[in-house]
Design a protein around this motif. Structure first.
Motif, PDB file in Angstrom:
ATOM      1  N   LYS A   4       0.906  -1.184   0.106  1.00  0.00           N
ATOM      2  CA  LYS A   4       0.004   0.162   0.144  1.00  0.00           C
ATOM      3  C   LYS A   4       0.867   1.260  -0.085  1.00  0.00           C
ATOM      4  N   HIS A   5       2.101   1.378   0.533  1.00  0.00           N
ATOM      5  CA  HIS A   5       2.957   2.221   0.734  1.00  0.00           C
ATOM      6  C   HIS A   5       4.136   2.253   0.034  1.00  0.00           C
ATOM      7  N   GLN A   6       4.124   1.415  -1.197  1.00  0.00           N
ATOM      8  CA  GLN A   6       5.290   1.119  -1.958  1.00  0.00           C
ATOM      9  C   GLN A   6       6.087   2.461  -2.177  1.00  0.00           C
ATOM     10  N   ASP A   7       5.360   3.544  -2.445  1.00  0.00           N
ATOM     11  CA  ASP A   7       5.975   4.792  -2.954  1.00  0.00           C
ATOM     12  C   ASP A   7       6.796   5.457  -1.827  1.00  0.00           C
ATOM     13  N   LYS A   8       6.492   4.975  -0.654  1.00  0.00           N
ATOM     14  CA  LYS A   8       7.223   5.695   0.407  1.00  0.00           C
ATOM     15  C   LYS A   8       8.519   4.808   0.658  1.00  0.00           C
ATOM     16  N   ILE A   9       8.625   3.714   0.081  1.00  0.00           N
ATOM     17  CA  ILE A   9       9.695   2.802   0.462  1.00  0.00           C
ATOM     18  C   ILE A   9      10.604   2.784  -0.592  1.00  0.00           C
ATOM     19  N   SER A  10      11.969   2.785  -0.371  1.00  0.00           N
ATOM     20  CA  SER A  10      13.033   2.662  -1.546  1.00  0.00           C
ATOM     21  C   SER A  10      13.327   1.251  -1.665  1.00  0.00           C
ATOM     22  N   ASN A  11      13.395   0.319  -0.989  1.00  0.00           N
ATOM     23  CA  ASN A  11      13.609  -0.944  -1.175  1.00  0.00           C
ATOM     24  C   ASN A  11      12.937  -1.875  -0.055  1.00  0.00           C
ATOM     25  N   TRP A  12      12.556  -3.085  -0.456  1.00  0.00           N
ATOM     26  CA  TRP A  12      12.059  -3.901   0.400  1.00  0.00           C
ATOM     27  C   TRP A  12      12.066  -5.288   0.081  1.00  0.00           C
ATOM     28  N   ILE A  13      11.975  -6.407   0.994  1.00  0.00           N
ATOM     29  CA  ILE A  13      12.346  -7.796   0.448  1.00  0.00           C
ATOM     30  C   ILE A  13      11.354  -8.494   1.529  1.00  0.00           C
ATOM     31  N   SER A  14      10.839  -9.718   1.418  1.00  0.00           N
ATOM     32  CA  SER A  14      10.197 -10.494   2.342  1.00  0.00           C
ATOM     33  C   SER A  14      10.552 -11.920   2.025  1.00  0.00           C
ATOM     34  N   GLU A  15      11.309 -12.524   3.046  1.00  0.00           N
ATOM     35  CA  GLU A  15      11.743 -13.849   2.836  1.00  0.00           C
ATOM     36  C   GLU A  15      12.272 -14.178   4.334  1.00  0.00           C
ATOM     37  N   SER A  16      12.331 -15.715   4.364  1.00  0.00           N
ATOM     38  CA  SER A  16      12.716 -16.349   5.562  1.00  0.00           C
ATOM     39  C   SER A  16      13.936 -15.852   6.057  1.00  0.00           C
ATOM     40  N   ASP A  17      14.448 -15.846   7.536  1.00  0.00           N
ATOM     41  CA  ASP A  17      15.495 -15.405   7.861  1.00  0.00           C
ATOM     42  C   ASP A  17      15.872 -15.961   9.158  1.00  0.00           C
ATOM     43  N   ARG A  18      16.904 -15.934   9.814  1.00  0.00           N
ATOM     44  CA  ARG A  18      17.495 -16.399  11.169  1.00  0.00           C
ATOM     45  C   ARG A  18      17.221 -15.691  12.391  1.00  0.00           C
ATOM     46  N   GLY A  19      16.172 -14.687  12.154  1.00  0.00           N
ATOM     47  CA  GLY A  19      15.737 -13.961  13.161  1.00  0.00           C
ATOM     48  C   GLY A  19      16.039 -12.492  13.058  1.00  0.00           C
ATOM     49  N   LEU A  20      15.948 -11.607  14.141  1.00  0.00           N
ATOM     50  CA  LEU A  20      15.944 -10.253  14.008  1.00  0.00           C
ATOM     51  C   LEU A  20      16.962  -9.605  13.485  1.00  0.00           C
ATOM     52  N   TYR A  21      18.327  -9.994  14.147  1.00  0.00           N
ATOM     53  CA  TYR A  21      19.519  -9.676  13.555  1.00  0.00           C
ATOM     54  C   TYR A  21      19.969 -10.015  12.372  1.00  0.00           C
ATOM     55  N   ASP A  22      19.808 -11.369  11.905  1.00  0.00           N
ATOM     56  CA  ASP A  22      19.759 -11.618  10.712  1.00  0.00           C
ATOM     57  C   ASP A  22      19.312 -10.522   9.619  1.00  0.00           C
ATOM     58  N   ALA A  23      17.890 -10.162   9.892  1.00  0.00           N
ATOM     59  CA  ALA A  23      17.133  -9.432   8.965  1.00  0.00           C
ATOM     60  C   ALA A  23      17.882  -8.022   9.019  1.00  0.00           C
ATOM     61  N   MET A  24      18.200  -7.333  10.025  1.00  0.00           N
ATOM     62  CA  MET A  24      19.031  -6.277  10.396  1.00  0.00           C
ATOM     63  C   MET A  24      20.146  -6.323   9.050  1.00  0.00           C
ATOM     64  N   ASN A  25      21.245  -7.343   9.426  1.00  0.00           N
ATOM     65  CA  ASN A  25      22.143  -7.701   8.561  1.00  0.00           C
ATOM     66  C   ASN A  25      21.799  -7.335   6.991  1.00  0.00           C
TER      67      ASN A  25
END
Length: 247
Positions: free
Chosen positions: A50-71
Motif C-alpha cells: 500500500k505504501h510502496q511509493d514511500k519505501i526505497s527497497n523491501w524484501i520478504s523472505e525467511s531469515d534467522r531472526g531479528l539480527y539476520d534481518a538487520m544484516n
C-alpha cells in the motif's frame, strides 16, 4: 548526505503503518527507507504494498531472526549513515533526520547517540532513556545507549562487521561493545530525542529476559576481550537506581 533507515518486521500489521508514515513524514528528503520482512503471515505485506511509493527497497523472505534481518538491511543500504527504526516505533518528530544529518555534517563523527522515549499502547510516556551521561566504559557494567538512538556511518559495518547471529537478544550489545569499546570509534552525544518506542520489546519483557540479557552481555564482553566483573553486571539494576538518585 544520504541516510538509510532500516525497519525489520514480522507479523507487524498492527503497528507498521505508523512506522512507515513516520519515515515518510520526515522533513529531510534524502532518506533511503528499507524494510526487511520475515515472511509475515498477517497483513504486513499488504501494508508494505500500500505504501510502496514511500519505501526505497523491501524484501520478504525467511531469515534467522531479528539480527539476520538487520544484516540484510545493512547489506542493501547505500546511505552514508544508517539508523534502525523498529516496526512498532516511530520517530519522535518530523525533524529527527534533519537534526541527525546536521549533527553528523557538523561533527564528522563515526556515530551519534541520543535519547528515546518509551510509551505504552495508550501513548503515555513512561520513561525517557537518555545517553547524556553514558560512556563506553559503562558497557563493562551492563549499560549501553538506547540502540534506536544510534546513527552509524555505513563504513563501520564494512570495516568491523555486522550483528552476530549467536545471540537471542544481545547482538546489539555485542556490536556496540565491538564498535565503541574494542574498535574505539569516534562518537558524540547528539542531544536529539530520536525515537518513540512502544514498551515490551525483546530485551525488556520480565525476569526471564533480564537473566538472558545478563548472560548475553557477559558473552558479548568476553567475545571482544573486555575485562568485566560478572557481579556488577548482574546488579546493574541497582546501579541504575543509584545513578537516578544521584541525579
Amino acid at each position: 548526505m544520504r541516510i538509510s533507515i532500516i525497519t525489520v518486521c514480522y507479523n507487524s500489521a498492527a503497528t507498521l503503518e505508523k512506522t512507515i508514515l513516520s519515515v515518510a513524514g520526515q522533513t529531510y528528503k534524502n532518506i533511503e527507507f528499507i524494510i526487511v520482512d520475515g515472511l509475515s503471515k498477517d497483513d504486513t505485506i499488504s501494508i508494505i504494498q500500500k505504501h510502496q511509493d514511500k519505501i526505497s527497497n523491501w524484501i520478504s523472505e525467511s531469515d534467522r531472526g531479528l539480527y539476520d534481518a538487520m544484516n540484510k538491511g545493512i547489506a542493501m543500504a547505500t546511505g552514508d549513515i544508517i539508523g534502525i527504526l523498529n516496526a512498532d516505533d516511530t520517530f519522535y518528530s518530523d525533524n529527527v533526520i534533519t537534526e541527525v544529518a546536521a549533527f553528523h555534517s557538523k561533527n564528522k563523527t563515526d556515530a551519534s547517540i541520543g535519547t528515546v522515549v518509551q510509551h505504552n499502547k495508550e501513548g503515555k510516556v513512561i520513561r525517557t532513556y537518555s545517553s547524556k551521561f553514558w560512556n563506553p566504559d559503562k558497557l563493562r557494567i551492563g549499560f549501553m545507549p538506547p540502540h534506536p538512538s544510534i546513527f552509524f556511518k555505513k563504513e563501520l559495518f564494512d570495516k568491523f562487521g555486522v550483528y552476530e547471529l549467536g545471540f537471542t537478544i544481545g547482538a546489539d550489545y555485542e556490536l556496540i561493545t565491538r564498535f565503541f569499546l574494542k574498535k574505539k570509534i569516534s562518537w558524540k552525544y547528539s542531544g536529539i530525542t530520536t525515537t518513540a518506542m512502544l514498551v515490551g520489546g525483546l530485551s525488556s519483557s520480565g525476569a526471564t529476559s533480564y537473566m538472558l540479557i545478563t548472560k548475553e552481555i557477559q558473552k558479548a564482553l568476553a567475545m571482544n576481550g573486555i575485562a568485566f566483573l560478572p557481579f556488577k553486571i548482574k546488579m546493574r539494576f541497582f546501579w541504575k537506581i543509584i545513578g537516578f538518585l544521584k541525579k
